[in-house]
Design a protein around this motif. Structure first.
Motif, mmCIF file in Angstrom:
data_model
loop_
_atom_site.group_PDB
_atom_site.id
_atom_site.type_symbol
_atom_site.label_atom_id
_atom_site.label_comp_id
_atom_site.label_asym_id
_atom_site.label_seq_id
_atom_site.Cartn_x
_atom_site.Cartn_y
_atom_site.Cartn_z
ATOM 1 N N ILE A 71 47.300 32.563 41.600
ATOM 2 C CA ILE A 71 46.902 33.690 42.260
ATOM 3 C C ILE A 71 47.441 34.761 42.523
ATOM 4 C CG2 ILE A 71 46.364 33.825 44.565
ATOM 5 C CD1 ILE A 71 45.648 31.482 44.056
ATOM 6 N N ALA A 72 48.964 35.013 41.740
ATOM 7 C CA ALA A 72 48.958 36.347 41.038
ATOM 8 C C ALA A 72 48.470 36.588 40.113
ATOM 9 C CB ALA A 72 50.475 36.146 40.890
ATOM 10 N N ILE A 73 48.415 35.518 39.360
ATOM 11 C CA ILE A 73 47.943 36.103 38.074
ATOM 12 C C ILE A 73 46.151 36.987 38.391
ATOM 13 C CG2 ILE A 73 46.691 35.579 35.365
ATOM 14 C CD1 ILE A 73 49.774 33.528 35.833
ATOM 15 N N LEU A 74 45.519 36.087 38.873
ATOM 16 C CA LEU A 74 44.067 36.345 39.321
ATOM 17 C C LEU A 74 44.199 37.858 39.643
ATOM 18 C CD1 LEU A 74 43.102 33.234 40.421
ATOM 19 C CD2 LEU A 74 42.386 33.721 38.110
ATOM 20 N N GLU A 75 44.955 37.916 40.830
ATOM 21 C CA GLU A 75 44.854 39.916 41.621
ATOM 22 C C GLU A 75 45.259 40.896 40.052
ATOM 23 O OE1 GLU A 75 44.458 40.070 43.989
ATOM 24 O OE2 GLU A 75 43.802 39.176 45.855
ATOM 25 N N TYR A 76 46.584 40.114 39.285
ATOM 26 C CA TYR A 76 46.501 41.148 38.577
ATOM 27 C C TYR A 76 45.882 41.487 37.501
ATOM 28 C CZ TYR A 76 49.520 43.052 34.377
ATOM 29 O OH TYR A 76 49.875 43.848 33.200
ATOM 30 N N LEU A 77 44.845 40.665 36.587
ATOM 31 C CA LEU A 77 44.030 40.670 35.823
ATOM 32 C C LEU A 77 42.748 41.391 36.376
ATOM 33 C CD1 LEU A 77 43.507 37.626 34.472
ATOM 34 C CD2 LEU A 77 44.639 39.112 33.422
ATOM 35 N N GLU A 78 42.665 41.346 37.808
ATOM 36 C CA GLU A 78 41.378 42.080 38.766
ATOM 37 C C GLU A 78 42.042 43.387 38.219
ATOM 38 O OE1 GLU A 78 38.825 40.886 39.594
ATOM 39 O OE2 GLU A 78 38.236 42.358 40.834
ATOM 40 N N GLU A 79 43.244 43.752 39.005
ATOM 41 C CA GLU A 79 43.807 45.035 38.946
ATOM 42 C C GLU A 79 43.694 45.836 37.694
ATOM 43 O OE1 GLU A 79 46.357 44.464 43.062
ATOM 44 O OE2 GLU A 79 47.057 44.744 41.744
#
Lengths: 215, 215
Positions: A71-79
């Motif tokens: 989930i932290a990776i998904l948020e990073y990619l989104e940002e």
């Protein structure tokens, strides 16, 4: 930012890895796939636990950084790659997406990790009964989806919630859950499984999927 | 946005509720506390499950919206009330914070939910042994903290990771975990427990904490 190709440490059947694969595909980020064989215990070897102290998949090396926890990776990619967004702009709708993400990634999936099942089995419990109980309970997301969904989990655009839903439905089927009780979840999962980014991320299409598990 | 006072549906001992209480305090958001007695099953009653289909705490009513799942609520508060931030500005550091958040809120806490423990007990398993196993394993966050921490979990500023860490340490002590194995976690938890926002959010300082559980 480093211009090197991102490397994803992944296991084909891991639903956490699958979420990140879908995100990378969705956003058109080319990456190198590095298999971590969970059955052989590759995640516990020092070489891997150095980059992922939790000894789980996935790990993503990107922009010169090492990232853990899907989930932290998904948020990073989104940002860092806001093109082809996977979160709505409105804060309340973002909260609806993230609530579904947590209801799946926090309240269902960890309850049927392999180590949880191994413990239940070691105490004489019935692991299948347990999985059916916790997924069936967790799929009360169906009631929330009745309020939030359009074509997908929240409205008509694909979001991070969808990236979590499809792998959970796949796991549920592996455990023999009767999906007719959850028609909305099943309908959305069917629609998602038609999309290229999700198809390409499917366990069967990964290089570490054994031949006998491919259709 | 609605100007009505936010309402937090909470249970004093719930670590998910505690995270949100700390965030509201940290950001100076005045709110009304509405107790949900989990032991009496208030979360399963129709009146509550209407606003929270997952039948868990917390639920936050704010800005005319109803929000569920603690991590989604924290992200919402951060996005709509950016003063006194709980996430760093840099995307990589944000990912480090969120990775710790998920390692605690996803990979530890759900494994010792009351319903998980009830199941393990019903099959003749030893729930204490299970909790000690899963928290001890989960506290491999200690190794990650060795890389990321300063005064707090990530650097010297309080972040969402700290909001998750302190309640987890409190739970761990309730279950009799030997915290001397995790000196860094314990040191950070000690420092956090001195901060007003965390003190005010402590289970013992909630109106639904029974007199016999207060110091």
């Amino acid at each position: 930012m480093s211009s090197e190709k991102p490397i994803l440490h992944s296991y084909f059947r891991s639903s956490c890895s699958w979420r990140v694969r879908t995100c990378l595909n969705w956003k058109g980020i080319d990456y190198e796939y590095c298999p971590v064989d969970l059955l052989e215990g590759a995640q516990k070897k020092e070489e891997y636990s150095e980059i992922n102290p939790y000894k789980v998949v996935p790990t993503l090396k990107i922009d010169g950084n090492v990232l853990s926890q899907s989930i932290a990776i998904l948020e990073y990619l989104e940002e860092t790659r806001p093109e082809k967004p996977l979160l709505p702009k409105d804060p309340y709708k973002r909260a609806l997406v993230r609530s579904l993400v947590q209801a799946i990634a926090g309240d269902i999936q960890p309850l049927h990790y392999i180590r949880t099942l191994q413990y239940i089995e070691s105490t004489g419990g019935n692991k299948n009964e347990w999985v059916i109980y916790c997924i069936t309970r967790g799929f009360e997301v169906e009631k929330q989806l009745a309020k939030t969904s359009g074509k997908y989990c929240v409205g008509d655009e694909v979001t991070l919630a969808d990236l979590c839903l499809l792998p959970q439905v796949y796991d549920s089927k592996r455990f023999g859950i009767d999906m007719t009780k959850f028609p909305l979840i099943q309908r959305i999962a069917n629609d998602l499984s038609e999309l290229d980014a999700f198809k390409k991320a499917h366990p069967q299409n990964q290089i570490d999927c054994p031949a006998e598990e491919r259709n």
